[in-house]
Design a protein around this motif. Structure first.
Motif, PDB file in Angstrom:
ATOM      1  N   PHE A 219      15.501   5.836  -5.555  1.00 54.11           N
ATOM      2  CA  PHE A 219      14.341   6.651  -4.590  1.00 54.11           C
ATOM      3  C   PHE A 219      14.528   5.562  -3.255  1.00 54.11           C
ATOM      4  CE2 PHE A 219      11.636   9.716  -6.486  1.00 54.11           C
ATOM      5  CZ  PHE A 219      12.404   9.991  -7.652  1.00 54.11           C
ATOM      6  N   TYR A 220      13.936   6.184  -2.345  1.00 53.59           N
ATOM      7  CA  TYR A 220      13.621   5.433  -0.991  1.00 53.59           C
ATOM      8  C   TYR A 220      12.279   5.498  -0.512  1.00 53.59           C
ATOM      9  CZ  TYR A 220      14.663   9.168   2.268  1.00 53.59           C
ATOM     10  OH  TYR A 220      14.645  10.426   2.914  1.00 53.59           O
ATOM     11  N   ALA A 221      11.895   4.648   0.209  1.00 53.88           N
ATOM     12  CA  ALA A 221      10.616   4.567   1.043  1.00 53.88           C
ATOM     13  C   ALA A 221      10.955   4.027   2.386  1.00 53.88           C
ATOM     14  CB  ALA A 221       9.721   3.762   0.280  1.00 53.88           C
ATOM     15  N   THR A 222      10.043   4.469   3.278  1.00 49.20           N
ATOM     16  CA  THR A 222       9.928   3.849   4.718  1.00 49.20           C
ATOM     17  C   THR A 222       8.555   3.460   5.214  1.00 49.20           C
ATOM     18  OG1 THR A 222       9.289   6.162   5.606  1.00 49.20           O
ATOM     19  CG2 THR A 222      11.808   5.621   5.594  1.00 49.20           C
ATOM     20  N   SER A 223       8.587   2.473   6.096  1.00 49.56           N
ATOM     21  CA  SER A 223       7.421   1.979   6.487  1.00 49.56           C
ATOM     22  C   SER A 223       7.390   1.454   7.941  1.00 49.56           C
ATOM     23  CB  SER A 223       7.182   0.741   5.787  1.00 49.56           C
ATOM     24  OG  SER A 223       6.331  -0.157   6.120  1.00 49.56           O
ATOM     25  N   LYS A 224       6.401   1.526   8.572  1.00 47.67           N
ATOM     26  CA  LYS A 224       6.510   0.970  10.272  1.00 47.67           C
ATOM     27  C   LYS A 224       6.203  -0.548  10.115  1.00 47.67           C
ATOM     28  CE  LYS A 224       5.027   5.238  12.707  1.00 47.67           C
ATOM     29  NZ  LYS A 224       4.071   6.129  12.470  1.00 47.67           N
ATOM     30  N   ASP A 225       5.446  -1.037   9.104  1.00 48.91           N
ATOM     31  CA  ASP A 225       4.934  -2.211   9.063  1.00 48.91           C
ATOM     32  C   ASP A 225       5.390  -3.358   7.916  1.00 48.91           C
ATOM     33  OD1 ASP A 225       3.191  -1.287   7.105  1.00 48.91           O
ATOM     34  OD2 ASP A 225       1.585  -1.692   8.129  1.00 48.91           O
ATOM     35  N   GLY A 226       6.068  -2.747   7.005  1.00 48.95           N
ATOM     36  CA  GLY A 226       6.569  -3.346   6.010  1.00 48.95           C
ATOM     37  C   GLY A 226       5.445  -3.722   4.809  1.00 48.95           C
TER      38      GLY A 226
ATOM     39  N   TYR B  53      11.560   0.897   9.070  1.00 49.60           N
ATOM     40  CA  TYR B  53      11.874   0.005   7.798  1.00 49.60           C
ATOM     41  C   TYR B  53      12.334   0.829   6.606  1.00 49.60           C
ATOM     42  CZ  TYR B  53      10.349  -4.053  10.253  1.00 49.60           C
ATOM     43  OH  TYR B  53      10.102  -5.055  11.316  1.00 49.60           O
ATOM     44  N   TYR B  54      13.528   0.764   5.913  1.00 49.32           N
ATOM     45  CA  TYR B  54      14.190   1.546   4.886  1.00 49.32           C
ATOM     46  C   TYR B  54      14.152   0.630   3.797  1.00 49.32           C
ATOM     47  CZ  TYR B  54      14.904   5.731   7.624  1.00 49.32           C
ATOM     48  OH  TYR B  54      14.819   6.922   8.471  1.00 49.32           O
ATOM     49  N   VAL B  55      13.817   0.959   2.392  1.00 48.98           N
ATOM     50  CA  VAL B  55      14.246   0.469   1.270  1.00 48.98           C
ATOM     51  C   VAL B  55      14.417   1.338   0.291  1.00 48.98           C
ATOM     52  CG1 VAL B  55      11.812   0.311   0.156  1.00 48.98           C
ATOM     53  CG2 VAL B  55      13.583  -1.515  -0.351  1.00 48.98           C
ATOM     54  N   TRP B  56      15.557   1.064  -0.769  1.00 50.10           N
ATOM     55  CA  TRP B  56      16.006   1.807  -1.825  1.00 50.10           C
ATOM     56  C   TRP B  56      15.750   0.791  -3.089  1.00 50.10           C
ATOM     57  CZ3 TRP B  56      17.939   1.710   2.958  1.00 50.10           C
ATOM     58  CH2 TRP B  56      18.244   3.027   3.638  1.00 50.10           C
TER      59      TRP B  56
ATOM     60  N   TRP C 271       3.808   1.506   2.812  1.00 49.48           N
ATOM     61  CA  TRP C 271       5.068   2.411   2.510  1.00 49.48           C
ATOM     62  C   TRP C 271       4.986   3.863   2.004  1.00 49.48           C
ATOM     63  CZ3 TRP C 271      10.021   0.109   3.206  1.00 49.48           C
ATOM     64  CH2 TRP C 271      10.032  -1.205   3.551  1.00 49.48           C
ATOM     65  N   GLN C 272       5.882   4.677   2.513  1.00 47.54           N
ATOM     66  CA  GLN C 272       5.839   6.046   2.103  1.00 47.54           C
ATOM     67  C   GLN C 272       7.026   6.366   1.387  1.00 47.54           C
ATOM     68  OE1 GLN C 272       5.103   5.706   5.697  1.00 47.54           O
ATOM     69  NE2 GLN C 272       2.925   5.129   4.938  1.00 47.54           N
ATOM     70  N   GLU C 273       6.833   6.888  -0.060  1.00 52.53           N
ATOM     71  CA  GLU C 273       7.824   7.119  -0.848  1.00 52.53           C
ATOM     72  C   GLU C 273       8.548   8.473  -0.197  1.00 52.53           C
ATOM     73  OE1 GLU C 273       8.795   6.027  -4.993  1.00 52.53           O
ATOM     74  OE2 GLU C 273       8.091   8.019  -5.025  1.00 52.53           O
ATOM     75  N   GLN C 274       9.908   8.452   0.440  1.00 49.66           N
ATOM     76  CA  GLN C 274      10.337   9.707   0.680  1.00 49.66           C
ATOM     77  C   GLN C 274      10.915  10.599  -0.207  1.00 49.66           C
ATOM     78  OE1 GLN C 274       9.819  10.345   3.771  1.00 49.66           O
ATOM     79  NE2 GLN C 274       8.992   8.439   4.604  1.00 49.66           N
TER      80      GLN C 274
ATOM     81  N   GLU D  44       0.798  -1.218   0.127  1.00 53.43           N
ATOM     82  CA  GLU D  44       0.145  -0.143   0.052  1.00 53.43           C
ATOM     83  C   GLU D  44       0.772   1.206   0.212  1.00 53.43           C
ATOM     84  OE1 GLU D  44      -3.556  -0.136   0.771  1.00 53.43           O
ATOM     85  OE2 GLU D  44      -3.594  -2.239   0.772  1.00 53.43           O
ATOM     86  N   GLY D  45       0.375   2.346  -0.671  1.00 49.39           N
ATOM     87  CA  GLY D  45       1.128   3.607  -0.695  1.00 49.39           C
ATOM     88  C   GLY D  45       1.885   3.907  -1.665  1.00 49.39           C
TER      89      GLY D  45
END
Ligand code: AAL
Length: 390
Positions: free
Chosen positions: A113-120, A79-82, A123-126, A53-54
């Motif tokens: 790009f990168y996104a973060t999430s509290k629950d995996g 959580y961080y992902v690129w 996700w919010q793209e930063q 989602e997101g």
């Protein structure tokens, strides 16, 4: 009683190799796999998928693509992902029709790009982490397929740096790196190649793809993929390059390639060694492999429907504990190929059970039943139908 007179193989399956003559297949069952039943094997898993989602994909018109996620790390509870993000006026049009604005491939004209999430799952793209530089700097045409390393408190992103549109001659590129003191940047691109393509004539002479970073036995291990030989007769293999410093020099292992299959790289610390997902392409597609030294991999299990370009959450990727705990979820990418003119990729969550001593009734199905549409999507081409007279 001689071994040959011992009677039929027992109903209650022996957990260790029985002392009796065995067929080649039954010898393999005891010698190649950790347990005779995959259901009991720590390095066997089935895979489950959930929509993320997101993230917006412009009504699936092919102008926005996200693919090739890095491994996921957790910092201060987040959580961080690129990943590779392409946002172009038109979807990919192939090497012949690409321009300075129109991409050749899905990962052409892209940035990291990168996104973060509290629950995996949400996700919010930063925003952009690293932008491709202007011509003629390294990676001016596209930068893609990142992975993250945390080393002595600093963050390092490794990624593919294209100097021509992918597909022009092949998918040719080396790997470069950017560093930052925070996962949120700003990132300083070194503008230098950190893992060079191989010498002319060597298997990795044209490409170093899918850099993937772990810390193991005190050293930075960078696994990568190269595609060698000419298409369509090419092979994929994975190589390993080791360094003491994130800036290099990275020394390629003399035994490379160290995996004979696996289009994208996915490795994680497991027990005293390293486990790998060999996801697609090659004789050992759809296998999970294990090595006690990070170099010599053996089959640990055979599975199916593996996550494409898996970027798992690895809690101990850089801890070098010598007792890797394994993985249970991550992000992968999928592509909707129904309409080739609007082709793009999107991120999806996968769950699995590749944890040490985990509950064996979770994600351990060996009989995965697919929707008939999955089979019928593998349709014969018009030419193949003609050949078969149907
Ligand atoms: C991916 C990866 C690399 C290739 C291309 C984009 O699946 O193997 O990143 O270059 O395809």
């Amino acid at each position: 009683m001689s071994k040959l007179e011992q009677g039929a193989f027992p109903w209650d399956i022996p957990q260790t190799k029985p002392d009796r003559p065995l067929s080649a297949a039954m010898q393999r069952l005891y010698e190649n796999y950790q347990t005779p039943r995959p259901e009991d094997n720590d390095l066997f898993s089935s895979f489950k998928y959930t929509r993320v989602e997101g993230l917006d994909y412009s009504n699936s018109d092919g102008t926005v693509s996200r693919r090739d996620p890095s491994k996921i790390i957790k910092i201060d509870g987040l959580y961080y992902v690129w990943y590779t993000k392409r946002h172009t006026p038109l979807p990919p049009r192939g090497a012949e029709q690409c321009t300075d604005d129109i991409p050749s491939m899905d990962w052409d004209l892209a940035d990291i790009f990168y996104a973060t999430s509290k629950d995996g799952l949400h996700w919010q793209e930063q925003g952009v982490a690293v932008k491709r530089p202007s011509k003629p700097e390294l990676g001016w045409r596209s930068i893609s397929t990142p992975d993250i390393l945390v080393w002595q408190g600093r963050y390092y992103l490794y990624y593919q740096a294209f100097m021509e549109a992918s597909g022009t001659k092949g998918d040719h590129c080396p790997v470069t790196m950017a560093w930052s003191d925070s996962p949120r940047g700003p990132w300083t691109a070194t503008g230098e190649i950190v893992v060079e393509n191989g010498e002319p004539g060597s298997w990795d002479q044209f490409s170093i793809h899918d850099p993937y970073l772990l810390v193991y036995k005190g050293k930075i291990h960078l696994y990568y993929k190269s595609a060698y030989g000419d298409r369509p007769d090419y092979l994929v293999g994975n190589g390993l390059a080791i360094a003491d410093n994130p800036h290099g020099p990275f020394e390629k292992h003399s035994l490379n390639p160290i995996l004979n299959s696996g289009h994208e790289t996915c490795y994680f610390p497991f027990k005293e060694g390293i486990a790998a997902l060999a996801i697609r392409n090659g004789n050992e597609s759809n296998t999970i492999q294990y090595s006690k030294d990070g170099v010599n991999f053996n089959l640990a299990s055979v599975t199916q429907l593996m996550p494409i370009a898996a970027g798992p959450y690895i809690a101990d990727a850089f801890d070098d504990t010598g007792d890797g705990i394994g993985i249970s979820w991550g992000l992968s990418h999928m592509a909707d190929k129904k309409d080739p003119t609007t082709k793009y990729s999107f991120l999806a969550r996968f769950d699995c059970n590749l944890l040490q001593n985990s509950e064996k009734n979770d994600c351990h199905e060996t009989d995965v039943v697919h929707d008939p549409e999955v089979y019928f999507a593998q349709a014969l081409t018009a030419e193949q139908r003609k050949k078969r007279g149907i």
